[in-house]
Design a protein around this motif. Structure first.
Motif, PDB file in Angstrom:
ATOM      1  N   LYS A  67     -30.706  57.534  44.744  1.00  0.00           N
ATOM      2  CA  LYS A  67     -31.006  57.683  43.325  1.00  0.00           C
ATOM      3  C   LYS A  67     -29.864  58.380  42.611  1.00  0.00           C
ATOM      4  O   LYS A  67     -29.330  59.383  43.078  1.00  0.00           O
ATOM      5  CB  LYS A  67     -32.296  58.480  43.138  1.00  0.00           C
ATOM      6  N   TYR A  68     -29.496  57.814  41.467  1.00  0.00           N
ATOM      7  CA  TYR A  68     -28.491  58.454  40.626  1.00  0.00           C
ATOM      8  C   TYR A  68     -28.708  58.013  39.191  1.00  0.00           C
ATOM      9  O   TYR A  68     -28.806  56.813  38.896  1.00  0.00           O
ATOM     10  CB  TYR A  68     -27.069  58.085  41.064  1.00  0.00           C
ATOM     11  N   ALA A  69     -28.810  58.991  38.296  1.00  0.00           N
ATOM     12  CA  ALA A  69     -28.962  58.749  36.853  1.00  0.00           C
ATOM     13  C   ALA A  69     -30.123  57.801  36.566  1.00  0.00           C
ATOM     14  O   ALA A  69     -30.022  56.910  35.719  1.00  0.00           O
ATOM     15  CB  ALA A  69     -27.662  58.188  36.280  1.00  0.00           C
ATOM     16  N   GLY A  70     -31.211  57.995  37.273  1.00  0.00           N
ATOM     17  CA  GLY A  70     -32.413  57.208  37.038  1.00  0.00           C
ATOM     18  C   GLY A  70     -32.410  55.830  37.658  1.00  0.00           C
ATOM     19  O   GLY A  70     -33.370  55.073  37.487  1.00  0.00           O
ATOM     20  N   ALA A  71     -31.362  55.481  38.384  1.00  0.00           N
ATOM     21  CA  ALA A  71     -31.280  54.152  38.998  1.00  0.00           C
ATOM     22  C   ALA A  71     -31.246  54.285  40.514  1.00  0.00           C
ATOM     23  O   ALA A  71     -30.843  55.316  41.066  1.00  0.00           O
ATOM     24  CB  ALA A  71     -30.031  53.416  38.514  1.00  0.00           C
ATOM     25  N   ASP A  93     -20.004  52.118  51.526  1.00  0.00           N
ATOM     26  CA  ASP A  93     -19.759  51.203  50.414  1.00  0.00           C
ATOM     27  C   ASP A  93     -20.869  51.350  49.378  1.00  0.00           C
ATOM     28  O   ASP A  93     -22.017  50.991  49.622  1.00  0.00           O
ATOM     29  CB  ASP A  93     -19.712  49.766  50.938  1.00  0.00           C
ATOM     30  N   CYS A  94     -20.517  51.936  48.232  1.00  0.00           N
ATOM     31  CA  CYS A  94     -21.449  52.057  47.106  1.00  0.00           C
ATOM     32  C   CYS A  94     -20.603  51.963  45.842  1.00  0.00           C
ATOM     33  O   CYS A  94     -20.121  52.980  45.321  1.00  0.00           O
ATOM     34  CB  CYS A  94     -22.207  53.386  47.163  1.00  0.00           C
ATOM     35  N   PRO A  95     -20.356  50.744  45.355  1.00  0.00           N
ATOM     36  CA  PRO A  95     -19.411  50.556  44.255  1.00  0.00           C
ATOM     37  C   PRO A  95     -19.716  51.390  43.016  1.00  0.00           C
ATOM     38  O   PRO A  95     -18.790  51.867  42.335  1.00  0.00           O
ATOM     39  CB  PRO A  95     -19.523  49.060  43.964  1.00  0.00           C
ATOM     40  N   GLU A  96     -21.008  51.587  42.696  1.00  0.00           N
ATOM     41  CA  GLU A  96     -21.347  52.332  41.486  1.00  0.00           C
ATOM     42  C   GLU A  96     -20.909  53.798  41.577  1.00  0.00           C
ATOM     43  O   GLU A  96     -20.660  54.443  40.549  1.00  0.00           O
ATOM     44  CB  GLU A  96     -22.843  52.261  41.213  1.00  0.00           C
ATOM     45  N   LEU A  97     -20.828  54.346  42.785  1.00  0.00           N
ATOM     46  CA  LEU A  97     -20.411  55.735  42.946  1.00  0.00           C
ATOM     47  C   LEU A  97     -18.953  55.864  43.359  1.00  0.00           C
ATOM     48  O   LEU A  97     -18.234  56.744  42.879  1.00  0.00           O
ATOM     49  CB  LEU A  97     -21.302  56.442  43.975  1.00  0.00           C
ATOM     50  N   PHE A  98     -18.490  55.001  44.260  1.00  0.00           N
ATOM     51  CA  PHE A  98     -17.169  55.180  44.844  1.00  0.00           C
ATOM     52  C   PHE A  98     -16.122  54.186  44.353  1.00  0.00           C
ATOM     53  O   PHE A  98     -14.962  54.283  44.749  1.00  0.00           O
ATOM     54  CB  PHE A  98     -17.249  55.043  46.372  1.00  0.00           C
ATOM     55  N   ARG A 108     -21.788  63.499  38.822  1.00  0.00           N
ATOM     56  CA  ARG A 108     -21.528  62.268  39.572  1.00  0.00           C
ATOM     57  C   ARG A 108     -20.723  62.567  40.837  1.00  0.00           C
ATOM     58  O   ARG A 108     -20.956  61.971  41.890  1.00  0.00           O
ATOM     59  CB  ARG A 108     -20.776  61.270  38.700  1.00  0.00           C
ATOM     60  N   GLU A 109     -19.800  63.511  40.717  1.00  0.00           N
ATOM     61  CA  GLU A 109     -18.992  63.886  41.881  1.00  0.00           C
ATOM     62  C   GLU A 109     -19.873  64.474  42.982  1.00  0.00           C
ATOM     63  O   GLU A 109     -19.671  64.196  44.178  1.00  0.00           O
ATOM     64  CB  GLU A 109     -17.915  64.892  41.464  1.00  0.00           C
ATOM     65  N   ALA A 110     -20.853  65.273  42.597  1.00  0.00           N
ATOM     66  CA  ALA A 110     -21.778  65.818  43.587  1.00  0.00           C
ATOM     67  C   ALA A 110     -22.521  64.699  44.297  1.00  0.00           C
ATOM     68  O   ALA A 110     -22.634  64.688  45.535  1.00  0.00           O
ATOM     69  CB  ALA A 110     -22.768  66.765  42.910  1.00  0.00           C
ATOM     70  N   HIS A 111     -23.031  63.734  43.547  1.00  0.00           N
ATOM     71  CA  HIS A 111     -23.820  62.665  44.151  1.00  0.00           C
ATOM     72  C   HIS A 111     -22.975  61.779  45.057  1.00  0.00           C
ATOM     73  O   HIS A 111     -23.464  61.269  46.074  1.00  0.00           O
ATOM     74  CB  HIS A 111     -24.506  61.841  43.060  1.00  0.00           C
ATOM     75  N   ARG A 112     -21.707  61.595  44.717  1.00  0.00           N
ATOM     76  CA  ARG A 112     -20.832  60.806  45.570  1.00  0.00           C
ATOM     77  C   ARG A 112     -20.754  61.416  46.969  1.00  0.00           C
ATOM     78  O   ARG A 112     -20.907  60.730  47.981  1.00  0.00           O
ATOM     79  CB  ARG A 112     -19.413  60.739  44.983  1.00  0.00           C
ATOM     80  N   ARG A 179     -30.369  71.140  40.740  1.00  0.00           N
ATOM     81  CA  ARG A 179     -31.116  69.886  40.637  1.00  0.00           C
ATOM     82  C   ARG A 179     -30.409  68.716  41.315  1.00  0.00           C
ATOM     83  O   ARG A 179     -31.050  67.710  41.615  1.00  0.00           O
ATOM     84  CB  ARG A 179     -31.379  69.536  39.174  1.00  0.00           C
ATOM     85  N   VAL A 180     -29.084  68.843  41.568  1.00  0.00           N
ATOM     86  CA  VAL A 180     -28.407  67.706  42.188  1.00  0.00           C
ATOM     87  C   VAL A 180     -28.967  67.442  43.587  1.00  0.00           C
ATOM     88  O   VAL A 180     -29.059  66.284  44.017  1.00  0.00           O
ATOM     89  CB  VAL A 180     -26.873  67.882  42.242  1.00  0.00           C
ATOM     90  N   LEU A 181     -29.360  68.500  44.284  1.00  0.00           N
ATOM     91  CA  LEU A 181     -29.976  68.298  45.600  1.00  0.00           C
ATOM     92  C   LEU A 181     -31.365  67.677  45.463  1.00  0.00           C
ATOM     93  O   LEU A 181     -31.725  66.776  46.219  1.00  0.00           O
ATOM     94  CB  LEU A 181     -30.060  69.619  46.365  1.00  0.00           C
ATOM     95  N   ARG A 182     -32.125  68.147  44.490  1.00  0.00           N
ATOM     96  CA  ARG A 182     -33.452  67.565  44.285  1.00  0.00           C
ATOM     97  C   ARG A 182     -33.328  66.099  43.885  1.00  0.00           C
ATOM     98  O   ARG A 182     -34.035  65.239  44.412  1.00  0.00           O
ATOM     99  CB  ARG A 182     -34.203  68.345  43.209  1.00  0.00           C
TER     100      ARG A 182
END
Length: 287
Positions: A67-71, A93-98, A108-112, A179-182
């Motif tokens: 999950k990232y930004a509601g998607a 491989d996750c084009p939307e993040l990497f 976004r950097e945290a979620h990557r 919240r990034v961990l949650r």
């Protein structure tokens, strides 16, 4: 010599992704360790800047979703073709993040890199491969020691795995809102972060790694002493002092298969310890 299963998880790895010296260090270490017989596996993100073929065949693990930004973003782990002397190399491989540059900014950097940490455990499960050493580098992978501590309570795969966290640049610590961990589905790890940070509704990922890694290393013996002082510790000096028995400075070396003035094709004149006179020709060529 006892041969070990060693897992490198990192943000940079030459020749696939390089921003600074980190990529050289991780690749040089894996090349050496694989060369003396250790079973070495490396995992890094598949950035858009990776020019080599990104993936071959079916994914080793996945597809999964994060999950990232509601998607819900899809990701998979692939075997990456690279030089055979580097051991086995895999990419997330996750084009939307990497799918852009090596480093980004903000949450976004945290979620990557939380995805990279999560993928490290998933790859081991998919390979049914239990590393003896999980070697993490800087804040990008520093959550892994806490994740393994949590996972080892229920999974025998991690019974004999020890973690090493190398601090290359203590100035970058991965400080984000809690919240990034949650949001990443890792809220159960909040109890393993620093309570004072949590009271401010923050997490410091490098600090968390320092708290839980079995061993800590940095780039030289001198720096290992420096980062335990207020001048160089960047706010982590007290924690590093308390964990000083786990901290060792190992002087960064040079991979002479790449950086050898006797054979380097990119310099004007080759030289050696016995022919230093030629070195001046290289200085002249740079003018």
């Amino acid at each position: 010599m006892e041969l070990l299963r060693i897992f490198y998880v990192c943000a940079e790895f030459v020749p696939l992704a390089k921003s600074g010296g980190l990529g050289d260090v991780t690749a040089g270490l894996t090349r050496y360790l694989a060369g003396v017989g250790h079973d070495v596996v490396t995992l890094l993100p598949r950035y858009g800047v990776i020019a080599a073929p990104a993936k071959t065949g079916s994914p080793v693990a996945g597809p999964g979703t994060v999950k990232y930004a509601g998607a819900n973003l899809a990701y998979s782990i692939y075997k990456q073709e690279t030089e055979s002397d580097l051991g086995r190399v895999y990419v997330v491989d996750c084009p939307e993040l990497f799918g852009d540059e090596i480093y980004a900014s903000g949450e976004r950097e945290a979620h990557r890199f939380l995805l990279l940490c999560r993928a490290a455990l998933e790859l081991c499960r998919a390979l049914h491969w239990s590393p003896d050493i999980m070697h993490c580098h800087d804040w990008h992978t520093a959550l892994i020691p806490a994740m393994l501590r949590n996972a080892a309570r229920t999974e025998s795969l991690w019974t004999n795995t020890s973690t090493v966290l190398t601090i290359h640049n203590i100035g970058y610590q991965g400080v984000f809102p809690a919240r990034v961990l949650r949001d990443a589905g890792l809220g159960d790890l909040l109890s393993l972060t620093d309570p004072e940070d949590l009271a401010r509704d923050e997490v410091n990922l490098l600090k968390t790694g320092i708290m839980h890694a079995d061993a800590l290393t940095t780039v030289s013996p001198t720096h290992a002493a420096e980062i335990r002082t207020p001048e160089f510790g960047m706010g982590l000096e007290d924690l590093l002092h308390r964990r000083g028995h786990r901290l060792q400075g190992i002087l960064n070396g040079v991979d002479y298969s790449l950086w050898n003035p006797e054979t380097d094709p990119t310099i004007e004149a080759h030289y050696s310890a016995g022919s230093l006179g030629n070195k001046a020709r290289n200085k002249t060529a740079l003018v």
